[in-house]
Design an enzyme around this catalytic site. Structure first.
Site, PDB file in Angstrom:
ATOM      1  N   ASP A 262       0.829  -1.219   0.192  1.00 40.72           N
ATOM      2  CA  ASP A 262       0.152   0.053  -0.040  1.00 40.72           C
ATOM      3  C   ASP A 262       0.868   1.151   0.082  1.00 40.72           C
ATOM      4  O   ASP A 262       2.287   1.363   0.200  1.00 40.72           O
ATOM      5  CB  ASP A 262      -0.969   0.036   1.305  1.00 40.72           C
ATOM      6  CG  ASP A 262      -2.110   1.027   0.931  1.00 40.72           C
ATOM      7  OD1 ASP A 262      -3.228   0.574   1.544  1.00 40.72           O
ATOM      8  OD2 ASP A 262      -2.095   1.664  -0.026  1.00 40.72           O
TER       9      ASP A 262
HETATM   10  C1  GLC Z   1      -4.597   4.188  -0.264  1.00 48.28           C
HETATM   11  C2  GLC Z   1      -5.369   2.975   0.463  1.00 48.28           C
HETATM   12  C3  GLC Z   1      -5.145   2.092  -0.837  1.00 48.28           C
HETATM   13  C4  GLC Z   1      -5.002   2.525  -2.182  1.00 48.28           C
HETATM   14  C5  GLC Z   1      -3.750   3.264  -2.166  1.00 48.28           C
HETATM   15  C6  GLC Z   1      -3.686   3.765  -3.697  1.00 48.28           C
HETATM   16  O1  GLC Z   1      -3.687   4.870   0.888  1.00 48.28           O
HETATM   17  O2  GLC Z   1      -4.875   2.681   1.376  1.00 48.28           O
HETATM   18  O3  GLC Z   1      -6.554   1.408  -0.560  1.00 48.28           O
HETATM   19  O4  GLC Z   1      -5.378   1.549  -3.174  1.00 48.28           O
HETATM   20  O5  GLC Z   1      -3.688   4.014  -1.344  1.00 48.28           O
HETATM   21  O6  GLC Z   1      -4.433   4.781  -3.829  1.00 48.28           O
END
Ligand code: GLC
Length: 718
Positions: A262
């Site tokens: 993430d």
């Molecule tokens: C965010 C979220 C995740 C998302 C990623 C990219 O912080 O936790 O669900 O897919 O970043 O946007």
């Protein structure tokens, strides 16, 4: 077909590591501000920039085209970048938030919405979506409950799998399809106190029994990627947690696709206090086989060194890079880095009449009628309507994670009602402050005046759409600000008052329900929300949603969930002061509205549940037949549910567990029999030896909805 193994052979180690990097689009775009500021290219050298394998947070296909063309000019190996985005509940035409989709109990509806989103998103240049999010949830304080399909593992898994199949189609070479990335692995929804990014401490049993099944359902459905979660589990951040990332995900579930961290999650190992340097963070994440590093640069800065030091072999690096290249190959990117998309597609793909019709239908099916003292549906002949509240004439109803959806493309309640009853005199009064959550009562007088002279009042209340979603957890779950007071003041002068409510989480409606004659919960319904609300208010559409998550009586009950254990001192009845049992002395045990609850304008009478036998063998099946009559003059849809209870087992079992459901249309006056086949595998649970087993003995089957089960029948697994 590109020979990715051969391409891999010709890559330098720096180029290989580049394939394991993902950055925001803006690091590639030289704008004045960025050239002068630190933001420009994030401090990468041109070579490092040219090696980056994937991109997120880009604006459009034309931007994708610009970046891809630029990249392919500079990349020695001519490996196309992949472009990823969070297409959670629509790309430009927005349908209800996933927590609302869960209330439809209609996988086919989810499939149709997802296919529409996939068509729009691929026209926008998206190759891979960070969807479905299937984090199991029990705590309405957590802002990201809006992103999941609720508190039941079976429902969450079915809806997640439907999204995987709908996005991916039969082949990723088909136009309009994209790869999926199931998230957040695992148990992000178990954040303590419902506080986002907070610690998760759960037993293996609870993880396996409740939190893991939906991820597995999505992987079994063919999800191409998995994103581990920010949170720690057993004190170890999920992204480097080898029990999760290797034993469960790969050894047990056989996942062989790509894993991606993430946002900056690997860099955040230092914040967790696991390491005090990035090199160790890179080592831990790569050891856990986290392939792509989103945003942080520990792989760029340290992976080559770790291989030179012999901590990892180049073979291990090749395996990770091969997974990434194979996915790009499966997406057809080597043949066509633009996947058949042209800039013209963006001109025609979005907000088509069919898409608007679909998302309006979805908003109608996902809404839940929580209360109706007979006042709904409203008559279309009504003369004077007062629309009162912060969401009466407010287009901010698309919810969080609405991708490229736009507020100004959303239909407000006022617009929807005006279109449906053009001859009615409609007065609109906000009644409270601009921010919803302020304590400005200056609008009350105007609201009360409008209510007093109206035939019917429609209160439009709820949370601002930025009160849920990522980083938006709440300490309380009441209507923000003075909305409950506004409702009371309005109902004082006009009892013919209904509430249409909007939120990204379950709210405590105990006060509101005391005042209004009906509550229609719309969640955040998306682009066509106002039209859907109007259709439901005036009976053009018949509400059929059932709650995918319990609505607590009070935040003090959180976490609260329907599939709980009995405990050694279960509360025996609704007596307030039973004493010495598992209850509160100052409020009820049960939620205010239970999982699976939802009203209709029709009247569905459950007439019985019959079993074909009271004995079930491990290879046999019992047929359960539930008879339901629509004892009204209105056609309607009903989700018929089957709940199971394992009365005696080596591990305490929930007092009720949804094991099957079917949504059926039952015409006015019609009676239907809904049949389910019960087999031994539906009775299995994870015991204290980490085994998935069923145990012989007595079971109950019931229908109805959680906490309100009826027609309970017993059978024995022999
Ligand atoms: C965010 C979220 C995740 C998302 C990623 C990219 O912080 O936790 O669900 O897919 O970043 O946007």
């Amino acid at each position: 077909m590109a020979d990715v193994k051969n391409i891999l052979k010709n890559m330098t180690i720096e180029e290989k590591i580049g394939q394991l990097m993902q950055q925001n689009a803006n690091v590639f775009i030289k704008t004045d501000a960025q050239i002068t500021g630190k933001q420009f290219n994030n401090g990468y050298t041109q070579d490092e920039l040219s090696n980056i394998g994937s991109v997120l947070n880009f604006k459009s296909f034309s931007e994708v085209k610009q970046l891809q063309e630029e990249h392919l000019k500079n990349d020695r190996n001519k490996i196309p970048m992949s472009f990823m985005m969070d297409v959670i509940h629509g790309y430009r035409t927005i349908y209800p938030i996933p927590l609302a989709l869960g209330c439809s109990f209609d996988p086919d509806l989810v499939t149709r919405c997802t296919k529409m989103a996939s068509k729009e998103a691929t026209a926008g240049g998206v190759h891979i979506t960070f969807t479905p999010m299937v984090d199991y949830v029990r705590d309405a304080r957590w802002g990201r409950v809006m992103e999941t399909c609720g508190e039941d593992p079976l429902l969450n898994g079915i809806m997640g799998a439907a999204q995987v199949k709908a996005f991916q189609g039969n082949s990723l070479r088909e136009k309009g399809t994209m790869a999926t990335c199931v998230k957040h692995f695992a148990a992000y929804g178990g954040a303590e106190a419902g506080k986002d990014y907070n610690t998760v401490e759960l037993s293996r049993h609870v993880l396996r029994e409740y939190y893991l099944p939906a991820y597995k359902a999505c992987i079994d459905a063919g999800a191409k990627m998995v994103m581990p979660s920010f949170n720690s589990l057993d004190g170890i951040p999920a992204t480097m947690n080898k029990w999760l990332m290797k034993q469960v995900l790969k050894d047990e579930w056989g996942f062989n696709g790509v894993t991606i961290s993430d946002y900056n999650a690997i860099g955040e190992f230092l914040k967790h206090g696991i390491f005090d340097n990035e090199k160790d963070a890179a080592k831990a994440a790569f050891s856990a086989e986290c392939d792509i590093e989103m945003i942080s640069n520990t792989y760029l800065h340290h992976l080559k060194e770790l291989i030179e030091e012999g901590v990892f072999t180049e073979q291990q690096l090749d395996e990770a890079v091969l997974r990434v290249l194979e996915l790009k190959e499966e997406l057809g990117l080597f043949e066509d880095p633009y996947r058949g998309v042209t800039e013209e597609d963006e001109q025609t793909a979005f907000l088509t009449p069919d898409s608007r019709t679909l998302v309006r239908k979805a908003a109608e099916e996902c809404a839940v009628l929580l209360k109706n003292d007979g006042i709904l549906p409203l008559s279309k002949d009504v003369r004077k309507i007062a629309l009162i509240g912060p969401l009466a004439d407010n287009n901010q109803i698309k919810g969080f994670w609405a991708c490229h959806g736009r507020d100004d493309e959303c239909v407000t309640v006022k617009e929807g009602v005006s279109a449906l009853v053009p001859n009615a005199e409609i007065t609109v009064v906000k009644g409270c402050g601009n921010l919803f959550d302020d304590y400005d009562r200056s609008g009350f007088d105007e609201a009360v005046k409008a209510a007093a002279s109206a035939d019917v009042v429609v209160l439009c209340l709820g949370e601002p759409q930025n009160y849920s979603g990522e980083g938006n957890s709440r300490l309380d779950i009441v209507l923000p600000g003075v909305q409950d007071e506004l409702a009371a003041a309005v109902c004082e002068v006009n009892p013919n008052t209904v509430a249409v409510t909007f939120s990204g989480r379950p709210l405590s409606f105990a006060r509101l329900s005391n005042n209004v004659k009906a509550i229609l919960h719309m969640w955040f319904p998306g682009t066509e929300g106002g039209n859907a609300a109007a259709s439901l208010l005036f009976g053009i559409a018949n509400p059929c949603g059932k709650l995918s998550m319990s609505f607590p009586y009070s935040v003090g009950q959180c976490p609260i969930y329907y599939n709980h254990l009995n405990t050694g001192r279960p509360k025996r009845d609704d007596s307030r002061y039973y004493g010495y049992c598992s209850n509160y002395i100052d409020g009820p045990n049960l939620p205010f509205y239970s999982f699976g609850y939802g009203l209709s304008y029709a009247n569905f009478v459950y007439e019985g549940l019959e079993l074909s036998s009271d004995k079930l063998t491990s290879s046999g099946a019992i047929e359960a037949v539930i008879t339901v009559k629509n004892d009204s003059g209105l056609d309607g849809k009903e989700t018929v549910m089957l709940y199971m209870r394992d009365l005696v087992a080596s591990t305490a079992r929930p007092i009720q567990q949804l094991i099957a459901f079917e949504k059926v249309e039952i015409k006015a006056g019609q009676t239907k029999q809904i049949k389910f086949n019960i087999t031994e595998s539906m009775l299995r649970f994870w015991n204290d030896k980490d085994e998935l087993v069923s145990e012989k003995g007595r079971f109950w089957l019931s229908t109805g909805y959680a906490d309100h089960l009826i027609f309970t029948k017993e059978f024995e697994l022999i």
